[in-house]
Design a protein around this motif. Structure first.
Motif, short mmCIF file in Angstrom:
data_model
loop_
_atom_site.label_atom_id
_atom_site.label_comp_id
_atom_site.label_asym_id
_atom_site.label_seq_id
_atom_site.Cartn_x
_atom_site.Cartn_y
_atom_site.Cartn_z
N THR A 187 126.61 75.18 69.21
CA THR A 187 124.94 75.16 69.16
C THR A 187 124.35 76.21 68.81
OG1 THR A 187 122.94 74.27 70.68
CG2 THR A 187 124.61 75.95 71.57
N GLU A 200 117.56 80.80 76.68
CA GLU A 200 117.92 80.72 77.97
C GLU A 200 119.55 81.33 77.92
OE1 GLU A 200 119.84 76.44 78.72
OE2 GLU A 200 118.19 76.31 77.38
N HIS A 201 120.11 81.46 76.81
CA HIS A 201 121.48 81.94 76.79
C HIS A 201 121.32 83.64 77.03
CE1 HIS A 201 122.28 78.34 73.95
NE2 HIS A 201 122.84 78.07 75.16
N LEU A 243 123.01 85.01 80.14
CA LEU A 243 124.45 84.65 80.16
C LEU A 243 125.21 85.87 79.07
CD1 LEU A 243 126.63 82.89 80.93
CD2 LEU A 243 126.10 81.50 78.96
N GLU A 259 128.72 77.05 73.93
CA GLU A 259 128.57 76.88 74.91
C GLU A 259 129.04 75.81 75.78
OE1 GLU A 259 124.26 75.84 75.33
OE2 GLU A 259 124.68 73.79 74.85
N ILE A 319 129.08 73.48 78.85
CA ILE A 319 128.29 72.91 79.84
C ILE A 319 128.62 71.85 80.61
CG2 ILE A 319 126.23 73.22 78.07
CD1 ILE A 319 126.53 70.37 77.33
N LYS A 337 124.29 69.26 82.13
CA LYS A 337 123.27 69.95 81.71
C LYS A 337 123.13 71.61 81.92
CE LYS A 337 120.87 65.57 80.95
NZ LYS A 337 119.37 64.90 81.19
N GLU A 338 123.93 71.98 82.68
CA GLU A 338 124.18 73.23 83.17
C GLU A 338 125.17 73.93 82.28
OE1 GLU A 338 124.38 76.18 87.12
OE2 GLU A 338 124.93 74.04 87.21
N VAL A 339 124.46 75.15 81.77
CA VAL A 339 125.28 76.11 80.97
C VAL A 339 126.09 77.03 81.61
CG1 VAL A 339 125.01 77.81 78.94
CG2 VAL A 339 123.45 75.95 78.97
N GLY A 362 129.48 81.05 77.67
CA GLY A 362 129.31 80.84 76.12
C GLY A 362 130.13 81.80 75.54
#
Length: 152
Positions: free
Chosen positions: A6, A11-12, A15, A37, A39, A42-44, A47
């Motif tokens: 991706t 939001e990464h 992390l 990533e 997942i 829907k939660e990461v 990565g």
């Protein structure tokens, strides 16, 4: 867990900072790296960044990050294995490199279990390239350990 390639999203950032607290450095290698990533619902969870230098047949894993709540559950291993599969599919890649700190004992163990071998040490790398001292498990992070794995 599903692992997919991706684009980096803001939001990464937290992390990625877990694996490398020097954001200007992360931003620099993020420009030329592939981001994958992990997942679940829907939660990461994690990565990984992979930089491919096809002309030299080298790929480098630059950042393996797992959200703190999900660490020590095999997610880092899955991310690395997915990166290795990606590199294996690219016939131009003959060698994968991954670097970590002398104080990253769990990571060193994992990388070696996955077939990476220590090939070099960059002495005082973290002391000279990071603005603040880094400590892991009460140990100073000073030296960068370089590990490599030949692709088959």
């Amino acid at each position: 867990m599903q692992i997919r390639r991706t684009h980096f999203r803001e939001e990464h950032r937290p992390l990625l900072l877990l694996a490398d607290p020097n954001w200007p450095l992360v931003e620099e290698y993020l420009k030329t790296s592939l981001f994958f990533e992990g997942i679940l619902d829907k939660e990461v969870l994690g990565g990984i960044l992979v930089l491919e230098e096809k002309s030299g047949g080298l790929a480098e894993i630059r950042n393996v990050s797992v959200a703190e709540a999900f660490q020590r559950q095999g997610i880092g291993r899955e991310l690395i294995q997915a990166a290795m599969l990606h590199c294996e599919a690219n016939k131009a890649i003959s060698l994968i490199r991954i670097c970590t700190a002398n104080s990253s004992i769990h990571q060193l163990r994992l990388y070696q279990r996955l077939g990476f071998e220590m090939v070099d040490v960059n002495w005082n790398y973290f002391v000279e390239n990071y603005p603040e001292p880094i400590f892991e498990d009460g140990m100073a992070c000073k030296h960068q350990i370089v590990l490599e794995k030949k692709m088959q």
